[in-house]
Motif scaffolding. Structure first.
Motif, PDB file in Angstrom:
ATOM      1  N   GLY A  47       0.066  15.742  39.196  1.00  0.00           N
ATOM      2  CA  GLY A  47      -0.977  16.703  39.526  1.00  0.00           C
ATOM      3  C   GLY A  47      -1.882  17.004  38.358  1.00  0.00           C
ATOM      4  N   ILE A  48      -1.288  17.058  37.162  1.00  0.00           N
ATOM      5  CA  ILE A  48      -2.082  17.362  35.968  1.00  0.00           C
ATOM      6  C   ILE A  48      -3.075  16.231  35.688  1.00  0.00           C
ATOM      7  CG2 ILE A  48      -1.959  17.776  33.486  1.00  0.00           C
ATOM      8  CD1 ILE A  48       0.861  18.983  34.014  1.00  0.00           C
ATOM      9  N   VAL A  49      -2.618  14.993  35.791  1.00  0.00           N
ATOM     10  CA  VAL A  49      -3.501  13.858  35.547  1.00  0.00           C
ATOM     11  C   VAL A  49      -4.579  13.774  36.622  1.00  0.00           C
ATOM     12  CG1 VAL A  49      -3.623  11.343  35.382  1.00  0.00           C
ATOM     13  CG2 VAL A  49      -1.783  12.578  34.245  1.00  0.00           C
ATOM     14  N   SER A  50      -4.208  14.065  37.861  1.00  0.00           N
ATOM     15  CA  SER A  50      -5.204  14.011  38.928  1.00  0.00           C
ATOM     16  C   SER A  50      -6.331  15.001  38.664  1.00  0.00           C
ATOM     17  CB  SER A  50      -4.565  14.290  40.289  1.00  0.00           C
ATOM     18  OG  SER A  50      -4.292  15.671  40.471  1.00  0.00           O
ATOM     19  N   ARG A  51      -6.008  16.091  37.985  1.00  0.00           N
ATOM     20  CA  ARG A  51      -7.037  17.080  37.643  1.00  0.00           C
ATOM     21  C   ARG A  51      -8.067  16.491  36.682  1.00  0.00           C
ATOM     22  NH1 ARG A  51     -10.659  19.122  37.008  1.00  0.00           N
ATOM     23  NH2 ARG A  51     -11.307  21.276  36.700  1.00  0.00           N
ATOM     24  N   LEU A  52      -7.601  15.658  35.769  1.00  0.00           N
ATOM     25  CA  LEU A  52      -8.536  14.998  34.853  1.00  0.00           C
ATOM     26  C   LEU A  52      -9.448  14.019  35.594  1.00  0.00           C
ATOM     27  CD1 LEU A  52      -6.391  14.273  31.682  1.00  0.00           C
ATOM     28  CD2 LEU A  52      -8.308  15.849  31.892  1.00  0.00           C
ATOM     29  N   TYR A  53      -8.875  13.253  36.513  1.00  0.00           N
ATOM     30  CA  TYR A  53      -9.703  12.359  37.318  1.00  0.00           C
ATOM     31  C   TYR A  53     -10.740  13.158  38.103  1.00  0.00           C
ATOM     32  CZ  TYR A  53      -6.827   8.144  36.641  1.00  0.00           C
ATOM     33  OH  TYR A  53      -6.193   7.047  36.116  1.00  0.00           O
ATOM     34  N   ALA A  54     -10.320  14.263  38.671  1.00  0.00           N
ATOM     35  CA  ALA A  54     -11.215  15.071  39.501  1.00  0.00           C
ATOM     36  C   ALA A  54     -12.380  15.637  38.712  1.00  0.00           C
ATOM     37  CB  ALA A  54     -10.427  16.201  40.166  1.00  0.00           C
ATOM     38  N   SER A  55     -12.233  15.765  37.399  1.00  0.00           N
ATOM     39  CA  SER A  55     -13.309  16.344  36.595  1.00  0.00           C
ATOM     40  C   SER A  55     -14.566  15.485  36.620  1.00  0.00           C
ATOM     41  CB  SER A  55     -12.843  16.553  35.149  1.00  0.00           C
ATOM     42  OG  SER A  55     -12.684  15.327  34.460  1.00  0.00           O
ATOM     43  N   PHE A  56     -14.447  14.220  37.026  1.00  0.00           N
ATOM     44  CA  PHE A  56     -15.617  13.355  37.132  1.00  0.00           C
ATOM     45  C   PHE A  56     -16.302  13.474  38.492  1.00  0.00           C
ATOM     46  CE2 PHE A  56     -13.282  11.393  33.676  1.00  0.00           C
ATOM     47  CZ  PHE A  56     -14.289  11.045  32.790  1.00  0.00           C
ATOM     48  N   ALA A  57     -15.646  14.069  39.467  1.00  0.00           N
ATOM     49  CA  ALA A  57     -16.177  14.082  40.832  1.00  0.00           C
ATOM     50  C   ALA A  57     -16.416  15.480  41.390  1.00  0.00           C
ATOM     51  CB  ALA A  57     -15.226  13.328  41.758  1.00  0.00           C
ATOM     52  N   LEU A  58     -15.615  16.450  40.974  1.00  0.00           N
ATOM     53  CA  LEU A  58     -15.665  17.783  41.572  1.00  0.00           C
ATOM     54  C   LEU A  58     -16.168  18.809  40.564  1.00  0.00           C
ATOM     55  CD1 LEU A  58     -12.176  17.812  43.367  1.00  0.00           C
ATOM     56  CD2 LEU A  58     -14.358  16.904  44.220  1.00  0.00           C
ATOM     57  N   SER A  59     -16.741  19.892  41.073  1.00  0.00           N
ATOM     58  CA  SER A  59     -17.092  21.005  40.180  1.00  0.00           C
ATOM     59  C   SER A  59     -15.854  21.786  39.794  1.00  0.00           C
ATOM     60  CB  SER A  59     -18.107  21.932  40.858  1.00  0.00           C
ATOM     61  OG  SER A  59     -17.588  22.475  42.066  1.00  0.00           O
ATOM     62  N   SER A  60     -14.888  21.836  40.712  1.00  0.00           N
ATOM     63  CA  SER A  60     -13.624  22.528  40.481  1.00  0.00           C
ATOM     64  C   SER A  60     -12.670  22.150  41.598  1.00  0.00           C
ATOM     65  CB  SER A  60     -13.829  24.054  40.475  1.00  0.00           C
ATOM     66  OG  SER A  60     -12.588  24.732  40.432  1.00  0.00           O
ATOM     67  N   VAL A  61     -11.374  22.096  41.304  1.00  0.00           N
ATOM     68  CA  VAL A  61     -10.399  21.830  42.356  1.00  0.00           C
ATOM     69  C   VAL A  61     -10.186  23.046  43.235  1.00  0.00           C
ATOM     70  CG1 VAL A  61      -9.171  20.008  41.141  1.00  0.00           C
ATOM     71  CG2 VAL A  61      -8.481  22.395  40.812  1.00  0.00           C
ATOM     72  N   THR A  62     -10.776  24.174  42.874  1.00  0.00           N
ATOM     73  CA  THR A  62     -10.642  25.383  43.684  1.00  0.00           C
ATOM     74  C   THR A  62     -11.758  25.529  44.705  1.00  0.00           C
ATOM     75  OG1 THR A  62     -11.794  26.700  42.001  1.00  0.00           O
ATOM     76  CG2 THR A  62      -9.392  26.609  41.869  1.00  0.00           C
ATOM     77  N   GLY A  63     -12.623  24.529  44.809  1.00  0.00           N
ATOM     78  CA  GLY A  63     -13.640  24.557  45.850  1.00  0.00           C
ATOM     79  C   GLY A  63     -15.026  24.290  45.328  1.00  0.00           C
ATOM     80  N   PRO A  64     -15.954  23.913  46.228  1.00  0.00           N
ATOM     81  CA  PRO A  64     -17.289  23.490  45.811  1.00  0.00           C
ATOM     82  C   PRO A  64     -18.171  24.609  45.275  1.00  0.00           C
ATOM     83  CG  PRO A  64     -17.173  23.618  48.204  1.00  0.00           C
ATOM     84  CD  PRO A  64     -15.778  23.813  47.697  1.00  0.00           C
ATOM     85  N   ASP A  65     -17.809  25.848  45.541  1.00  0.00           N
ATOM     86  CA  ASP A  65     -18.617  26.974  45.060  1.00  0.00           C
ATOM     87  C   ASP A  65     -18.123  27.519  43.730  1.00  0.00           C
ATOM     88  OD1 ASP A  65     -20.380  27.036  47.319  1.00  0.00           O
ATOM     89  OD2 ASP A  65     -18.744  27.898  48.482  1.00  0.00           O
ATOM     90  N   ASN A  66     -17.091  26.900  43.175  1.00  0.00           N
ATOM     91  CA  ASN A  66     -16.548  27.305  41.881  1.00  0.00           C
ATOM     92  C   ASN A  66     -16.779  26.200  40.857  1.00  0.00           C
ATOM     93  OD1 ASN A  66     -15.445  29.750  42.946  1.00  0.00           O
ATOM     94  ND2 ASN A  66     -13.757  28.555  43.809  1.00  0.00           N
ATOM     95  N   ALA A 285     -14.111  11.153  47.156  1.00  0.00           N
ATOM     96  CA  ALA A 285     -14.679  12.269  47.913  1.00  0.00           C
ATOM     97  C   ALA A 285     -13.906  12.404  49.223  1.00  0.00           C
ATOM     98  CB  ALA A 285     -16.156  12.031  48.199  1.00  0.00           C
ATOM     99  N   ASP A 286     -13.773  13.619  49.693  1.00  0.00           N
ATOM    100  CA  ASP A 286     -13.172  13.844  51.001  1.00  0.00           C
ATOM    101  C   ASP A 286     -13.801  15.101  51.592  1.00  0.00           C
ATOM    102  OD1 ASP A 286     -10.534  12.975  52.743  1.00  0.00           O
ATOM    103  OD2 ASP A 286     -11.012  15.103  52.928  1.00  0.00           O
ATOM    104  N   ALA A 287     -14.265  15.000  52.828  1.00  0.00           N
ATOM    105  CA  ALA A 287     -15.019  16.089  53.448  1.00  0.00           C
ATOM    106  C   ALA A 287     -14.202  17.359  53.623  1.00  0.00           C
ATOM    107  CB  ALA A 287     -15.559  15.633  54.808  1.00  0.00           C
ATOM    108  N   ILE A 288     -12.887  17.239  53.589  1.00  0.00           N
ATOM    109  CA  ILE A 288     -12.019  18.404  53.774  1.00  0.00           C
ATOM    110  C   ILE A 288     -11.333  18.815  52.481  1.00  0.00           C
ATOM    111  CG2 ILE A 288     -10.094  19.367  55.072  1.00  0.00           C
ATOM    112  CD1 ILE A 288     -12.590  18.682  56.758  1.00  0.00           C
ATOM    113  N   THR A 289     -10.754  17.855  51.791  1.00  0.00           N
ATOM    114  CA  THR A 289      -9.859  18.186  50.677  1.00  0.00           C
ATOM    115  C   THR A 289     -10.477  18.039  49.294  1.00  0.00           C
ATOM    116  OG1 THR A 289      -9.011  15.922  50.652  1.00  0.00           O
ATOM    117  CG2 THR A 289      -7.843  17.517  52.035  1.00  0.00           C
ATOM    118  N   SER A 290     -11.591  17.326  49.169  1.00  0.00           N
ATOM    119  CA  SER A 290     -12.235  17.137  47.861  1.00  0.00           C
ATOM    120  C   SER A 290     -13.727  17.404  47.995  1.00  0.00           C
ATOM    121  CB  SER A 290     -11.987  15.717  47.334  1.00  0.00           C
ATOM    122  OG  SER A 290     -10.627  15.474  47.105  1.00  0.00           O
TER     123      SER A 290
END
Length: 527
Positions: A47-66, A285-290
Motif C-alpha cells: 500500500g505504501i509503494v502504491s501511494r508513490l505510484y499514485a503521486s504521478f496520477a492523482l491529486s490525492s488518494v483521499t479523493g479528487p477534491d483534495n 485511472a479508474d472512474a470509481i476508485t482512482s
C-alpha cells in the motif's frame, strides 16, 4: 474491481505523507512511524509503494477534491502538468480557457517565475522525491518481502520524478535518503549532476528489479525505457550525444520486454486499455476508485463539449470545452492535409480521431484554421482518448477509467528508428524501417521506403502517432525545432501564424516559491 493497485493504499490508514518546498526532509506525519508500521505489518509495504505510484496520477488518494500539496487539487496533479507543459507549449494542441498562466503556455509567450503551472509540476516533483527518500531510508533498516524489487521500484519512481525535473527545469536540489535530515538548505544541482544521478540509479536497479511485475508497476523494461529516453535526450541535457546507448537500451526494451503492438490503435486509448499488449508503463485511472481531474479525465473531458459534440458518445458525462488540436497535428496526415474533407477522407485511421462535425446545412462546425485559439470551434478536438471500452459495453462516467500510456512499444519503435538514423551501432536501418511500417500498417497508413525514412519523417511520425502523450515539447527541442523561427506553428509566440521564441524557452523558469524557499537556487537564464 477493475484496477486496485493505487487504491490499496487506502487500507493503510495509520499514516499520511506530507512535504513542502521549505523542508524537503519532512518525514511523514504519523500515528505510527513508517518503521513501526512495517515492523508490525510488513505486508503494508504494498500500500505504501502504491501511494508513490499514485503521486504521478492523482491529486490525492483521499479523493479528487483534495491535494497532497498546497496547490489546487484539480489543476496541480503530476500528469496534468506533463500534458500542460509538454503538449500545450508545443505545436499540436491548444487550450482556450484563458486561465492566467495557461494562456502563456498555449501561446509560448510571457513565461515567468510566477506562473502557477510551472509551480504545480515543480511542487509535484518535490512531493514525490522526499516520500521516496523517506521510504528508502526505512527499507535500509526494516525487512519486507521482495525487498530488492520493492527498493528498486521506489528508486525508479524517484528517478522518474528527477527525469521530469531535468527535462522541464534543468536544475534543482539533489535530495536523497543520504542527506535526509540535513538542517541546511541543499545546494543547487546542475542538469549534468542530476542526469548522472538518474543514470547511476537506473543502471544500479536494472538487474535488481523484476523482469515482470503487477500491472501499473515498474519492471526491467520500464527501467530500460527510461534509460533509453534519458540517453536519447542526453545532447539536450548534457551537451554530449548518447544515441549509441539510447539505441542499445531501446533494443533491449523491444527484444526482451515481451510487448507487442496492439492490433488496433484506438484500443490503446480506450477505457479498458489495461488489457493492451503495447503499454509498457501506464498511469492508472479508474472512474470509481482512482478519480482525478488531472489524469486522463483532463484529456478526455477537456476535449469534449456539449456545444458541438455529444460527450456521451465517448461515454463521458462532462465536456469542459477546452482542448483542440491545430493543423500542425492533423495537417500531417496523408502527406499534407488542408481541409476537413481531406481529413475525413484520409485512409490513415489516426486521422479520423479528430472531431469536425457538420451543421444542419452540411457545413463544418469546427474550422481547419485556428484564427483565434480562444474560440472553441477554431481547431479540431482530439477524440484519441475516450472513456468508451474497446470491448464490451460501456457506461458514461464523470471521471475516466482510461489509463495513460506513459511508455508504450510504438514509442520504442520510433526511438529505435531515430537512433538508427543518428548512427547507433546497436540498431540497423532495415529493422528501423520495419518498425516504422508496422506502426503505419496498423493504422492503414501507406508504408514508406528506406529513402523516405529520414529524421524529418520521424519527427512528423512521432506527432502522428504520439501527440497528446506528453512527448512533443521534448521532441521539438531534441530536433532543434522548438525555439527560434526555423519551425513555426499556430500561436507560437502569441501570433496566429507563429513567430520566433527565445532559446531560453527550452527550459521553464524556476518557480518563485522554490527560489524563496532555498537561497542556493538560482533562476534559469532569460527569466
Amino acid at each position: 474491481m477493475k484496477k486496485i493497485f493505487y487504491i490499496s493504499f487506502l487500507t493503510i490508514i495509520l499514516f499520511s505523507f506530507s512535504s513542502c518546498l521549505n523542508d524537503l526532509n519532512t518525514k511523514p506525519e504519523v500515528e505510527l512511524s513508517l518503521e513501526e508500521l512495517l515492523q508490525q505489518d510488513p505486508n503494508a509495504i504494498s500500500g505504501i509503494v502504491s501511494r508513490l505510484y499514485a503521486s504521478f496520477a492523482l491529486s490525492s488518494v483521499t479523493g479528487p477534491d483534495n491535494s497532497d500539496i498546497d496547490d489546487n487539487a484539480g489543476e496541480s496533479p503530476f500528469l496534468r502538468g506533463i500534458v500542460n507543459l509538454q503538449d500545450f507549449t508545443a505545436d499540436g494542441m491548444k487550450n482556450r480557457w484563458g486561465d492566467d498562466g495557461l494562456d502563456q503556455l498555449t501561446t509560448t509567450s510571457n513565461w515567468d517565475e510566477n506562473n502557477k503551472f510551472f509551480r504545480y509540476l515543480y511542487n509535484r516533483i518535490y512531493y514525490t522525491i522526499p516520500q521516496a527518500n523517506n521510504l528508502l531510508a526505512i527499507l535500509k533498516i526494516v525487512s519486507v518481502e521482495d525487498q530488492d524489487n520493492i527498493t528498486s521500484e521506489v528508486r525508479f519512481l524517484r528517478a522518474l520524478a528527477y527525469y521530469y525535473l531535468i527535462d522541464a527545469f534543468g536544475k534543482g536540489v539533489l535530495a536523497t535518503e543520504d542527506n535526509l535530515g540535513s538542517s541546511e538548505p541543499l545546494p543547487e544541482a546542475t542538469r549534468i549532476e542530476l542526469f548522472n544521478f538518474v543514470e547511476t540509479e537506473l543502471l544500479a536497479i536494472e538487474n535488481k528489479i523484476a523482469d515482470t511485475n503487477g500491472y501499473g508497476r515498474a519492471n526491467k523494461a520500464v527501467v530500460r525505457m527510461l534509460l533509453a529516453k534519458l540517453y536519447l535526450n542526453a545532447k539536450v541535457y548534457t551537451g554530449i550525444e548518447r544515441f549509441e546507448e539510447a539505441g542499445a537500451y531501446t533494443k533491449k526494451v523491444i527484444d526482451e520486454g515481451g510487448y507487442t503492438l496492439a492490433t488496433n490503435y484506438v484500443s490503446i486509448f480506450s477505457g479498458d486499455n489495461e488489457t493492451s499488449t503495447e503499454i509498457i508503463f501506464p498511469l492508472i485511472a479508474d472512474a470509481i476508485t482512482s478519480q482525478s481531474y488531472g489524469n486522463t479525465t483532463y484529456i478526455i473531458n477537456g476535449s469534449l463539449s456539449v456545444d458541438t459534440m455529444t460527450p456521451e458518445d465517448f461515454h463521458s458525462k462532462q465536456g469542459w470545452t477546452g482542448h483542440r488540436a491545430t493543423k500542425a497535428w492533423y495537417g500531417l496526415y496523408e502527406g499534407g492535409i488542408s481541409s476537413g474533407d481531406e481529413l475525413r477522407n484520409a485512409v490513415d485511421e489516426r486521422a479520423q480521431l479528430f472531431w469536425i462535425g457538420k451543421d444542419e446545412d452540411d457545413n463544418d462546425i469546427h474550422n481547419f484554421e485556428m484564427t483565434d485559439y480562444k474560440e472553441w470551434t477554431d481547431g479540431y478536438p482530439s477524440i484519441k482518448f475516450r472513456n468508451t471500452n474497446f470491448n464490451g459495453t460501456s457506461v458514461a462516467t464523470d471521471f475516466s477509467s482510461t489509463d495513460f500510456p506513459l511508455f508504450r512499444l510504438a514509442d520504442a519503435y520510433l526511438m529505435y528508428a531515430e537512433c538508427a538514423l543518428r548512427g547507433s551501432s546497436a540498431t540497423d536501418l532495415a529493422t528501423a524501417l520495419g518498425y516504422v511500417n508496422s506502426i503505419r500498417t496498423r493504422s492503414n497508413a501507406t508504408t514508406i521506403s528506406q529513402n523516405e525514412l529520414t529524421l524529418d519523417f520521424i519527427l512528423d511520425e512521432r506527432a502522428r502517432e504520439l501527440n497528446l502523450e506528453g512527448h512533443r515539447r521534448s521532441d521539438l527541442i531534441r530536433f532543434e525545432k522548438f525555439t527560434g523561427a526555423s519551425y513555426l506553428w499556430p500561436w507560437k509566440g502569441n501570433t496566429v501564424n507563429g513567430t520566433a521564441i527565445p532559446e531560453t524557452y527550452k527550459l521553464f523558469p524556476i518557480p518563485l516559491t522554490a527560489l524563496g524557499a532555498n537561497p542556493n537556487l538560482k533562476q534559469n537564464p532569460g527569466y
